[in-house]
Design a protein around this motif. Sequence first.
Motif, PDB file in Angstrom:
ATOM      1  N   MET A 159       0.811  -1.210   0.000  1.00 33.09           N
ATOM      2  CA  MET A 159       0.000   0.000   0.000  1.00 33.09           C
ATOM      3  C   MET A 159       0.844   1.259   0.000  1.00 33.09           C
ATOM      4  O   MET A 159       2.023   1.226   0.342  1.00 33.09           O
ATOM      5  CB  MET A 159      -0.931   0.004   1.219  1.00 33.09           C
ATOM      6  N   GLY A 160       0.213   2.371  -0.366  1.00 37.01           N
ATOM      7  CA  GLY A 160       0.873   3.669  -0.357  1.00 37.01           C
ATOM      8  C   GLY A 160       0.316   4.532  -1.467  1.00 37.01           C
ATOM      9  O   GLY A 160      -0.522   4.093  -2.250  1.00 37.01           O
ATOM     10  N   VAL A 161       0.814   5.755  -1.551  1.00 36.68           N
ATOM     11  CA  VAL A 161       0.338   6.676  -2.574  1.00 36.68           C
ATOM     12  C   VAL A 161       0.888   6.268  -3.937  1.00 36.68           C
ATOM     13  O   VAL A 161       1.819   5.458  -4.035  1.00 36.68           O
ATOM     14  CB  VAL A 161       0.727   8.142  -2.248  1.00 36.68           C
ATOM     15  N   SER A 162       0.329   6.849  -4.973  1.00 32.71           N
ATOM     16  CA  SER A 162       0.781   6.589  -6.334  1.00 32.71           C
ATOM     17  C   SER A 162       2.270   6.917  -6.463  1.00 32.71           C
ATOM     18  O   SER A 162       2.755   7.896  -5.883  1.00 32.71           O
ATOM     19  CB  SER A 162      -0.030   7.453  -7.302  1.00 32.71           C
TER      20      SER A 162
ATOM     21  N   GLY B 237       6.040   2.969  -5.451  1.00 34.61           N
ATOM     22  CA  GLY B 237       6.712   1.715  -5.783  1.00 34.61           C
ATOM     23  C   GLY B 237       5.872   0.485  -5.550  1.00 34.61           C
ATOM     24  O   GLY B 237       6.387  -0.637  -5.616  1.00 34.61           O
ATOM     25  N   LYS B 238       4.584   0.665  -5.297  1.00 34.58           N
ATOM     26  CA  LYS B 238       3.717  -0.472  -4.972  1.00 34.58           C
ATOM     27  C   LYS B 238       3.755  -1.571  -6.024  1.00 34.58           C
ATOM     28  O   LYS B 238       3.961  -2.729  -5.703  1.00 34.58           O
ATOM     29  CB  LYS B 238       2.253  -0.017  -4.812  1.00 34.58           C
ATOM     30  N   SER B 239       3.545  -1.202  -7.270  1.00 38.92           N
ATOM     31  CA  SER B 239       3.450  -2.216  -8.331  1.00 38.92           C
ATOM     32  C   SER B 239       4.773  -2.916  -8.592  1.00 38.92           C
ATOM     33  O   SER B 239       4.827  -4.143  -8.671  1.00 38.92           O
ATOM     34  CB  SER B 239       2.921  -1.597  -9.621  1.00 38.92           C
TER      35      SER B 239
ATOM     36  N   VAL C  52      -1.507  -5.323  -4.732  1.00 40.32           N
ATOM     37  CA  VAL C  52      -1.186  -3.901  -4.718  1.00 40.32           C
ATOM     38  C   VAL C  52      -2.483  -3.108  -4.619  1.00 40.32           C
ATOM     39  O   VAL C  52      -3.398  -3.309  -5.414  1.00 40.32           O
ATOM     40  CB  VAL C  52      -0.414  -3.517  -5.996  1.00 40.32           C
ATOM     41  N   CYS C  53      -2.550  -2.242  -3.617  1.00 35.88           N
ATOM     42  CA  CYS C  53      -3.745  -1.430  -3.375  1.00 35.88           C
ATOM     43  C   CYS C  53      -3.329  -0.214  -2.559  1.00 35.88           C
ATOM     44  O   CYS C  53      -2.675  -0.376  -1.530  1.00 35.88           O
ATOM     45  CB  CYS C  53      -4.766  -2.262  -2.603  1.00 35.88           C
ATOM     46  N   SER C  54      -3.698   0.976  -2.971  1.00 35.47           N
ATOM     47  CA  SER C  54      -3.262   2.177  -2.255  1.00 35.47           C
ATOM     48  C   SER C  54      -3.673   2.178  -0.790  1.00 35.47           C
ATOM     49  O   SER C  54      -2.881   2.568   0.067  1.00 35.47           O
ATOM     50  CB  SER C  54      -3.762   3.439  -2.954  1.00 35.47           C
TER      51      SER C  54
ATOM     52  N   PHE D  10      -0.386  -5.691   5.766  1.00 34.17           N
ATOM     53  CA  PHE D  10      -0.187  -4.555   4.879  1.00 34.17           C
ATOM     54  C   PHE D  10       1.291  -4.187   4.894  1.00 34.17           C
ATOM     55  O   PHE D  10       1.924  -4.200   5.948  1.00 34.17           O
ATOM     56  CB  PHE D  10      -1.013  -3.351   5.343  1.00 34.17           C
ATOM     57  N   VAL D  11       1.831  -3.858   3.730  1.00 34.58           N
ATOM     58  CA  VAL D  11       3.214  -3.416   3.593  1.00 34.58           C
ATOM     59  C   VAL D  11       3.148  -1.984   3.062  1.00 34.58           C
ATOM     60  O   VAL D  11       2.821  -1.759   1.898  1.00 34.58           O
ATOM     61  CB  VAL D  11       4.009  -4.333   2.628  1.00 34.58           C
ATOM     62  N   PHE D  12       3.418  -1.021   3.943  1.00 36.68           N
ATOM     63  CA  PHE D  12       3.273   0.395   3.614  1.00 36.68           C
ATOM     64  C   PHE D  12       4.565   0.932   3.012  1.00 36.68           C
ATOM     65  O   PHE D  12       5.592   0.998   3.676  1.00 36.68           O
ATOM     66  CB  PHE D  12       2.891   1.179   4.872  1.00 36.68           C
ATOM     67  N   MET D  13       4.505   1.320   1.731  1.00 40.66           N
ATOM     68  CA  MET D  13       5.633   1.930   1.040  1.00 40.66           C
ATOM     69  C   MET D  13       5.665   3.397   1.459  1.00 40.66           C
ATOM     70  O   MET D  13       4.900   4.227   0.968  1.00 40.66           O
ATOM     71  CB  MET D  13       5.457   1.827  -0.483  1.00 40.66           C
ATOM     72  N   GLU D  14       6.544   3.703   2.403  1.00 36.71           N
ATOM     73  CA  GLU D  14       6.526   4.998   3.076  1.00 36.71           C
ATOM     74  C   GLU D  14       7.611   5.924   2.537  1.00 36.71           C
ATOM     75  O   GLU D  14       8.791   5.592   2.570  1.00 36.71           O
ATOM     76  CB  GLU D  14       6.722   4.782   4.583  1.00 36.71           C
TER      77      GLU D  14
END
Length: 170
Positions: free
Chosen positions: A9-12, A15-17, A81-83, A102-106
Amino acid sequence: MSGKSYVVMGVSSSGKSSIGAALAQALGAKFIDGDDLHPRANIIKMGGGTPLNDDDRAPWLERINDAVFAVDRKNETAVIVCSALKKAYRDRIRQGNDKLTFVFMEGGYELILERMKARQGHYQKAGMLQSQFDALEVPGADEPDVIHVPIDGDFESVLARSLAAVRTAA
């Protein structure tokens, strides 16, 4: 790790995808891009540069929730992958799904804006990044099923951090 879903998860442009796909490969897991689960109306709306509202997101979150449920029932492992920007969205995905992390791409606004400007062929527009940060509710201590992964550094470093965090949490 079977019957387990990891929602990256994280904003656009966080690096989520790319991290999600590589993480799935490293774990021998199924990869599901949540963008592919958006209803047609959402894709058209985002493609036109209009941010989604909560009503737009409801059917999408339902589809993500169903995907997590299906993975569990089939005793598989998946990286989805989901924001999942708001706690209410994460809570919706959690409903009836207990084998979920959840894995938060921070990362900060400037770093992510720089990455977004470098991207090609994605329907999320750079002008919408601020709306994503405005909507983001950073997961806190009240969400123990969320792993925070800093996204500074190159792809390999972020992937290594993500993989180590997932394996530690498993």
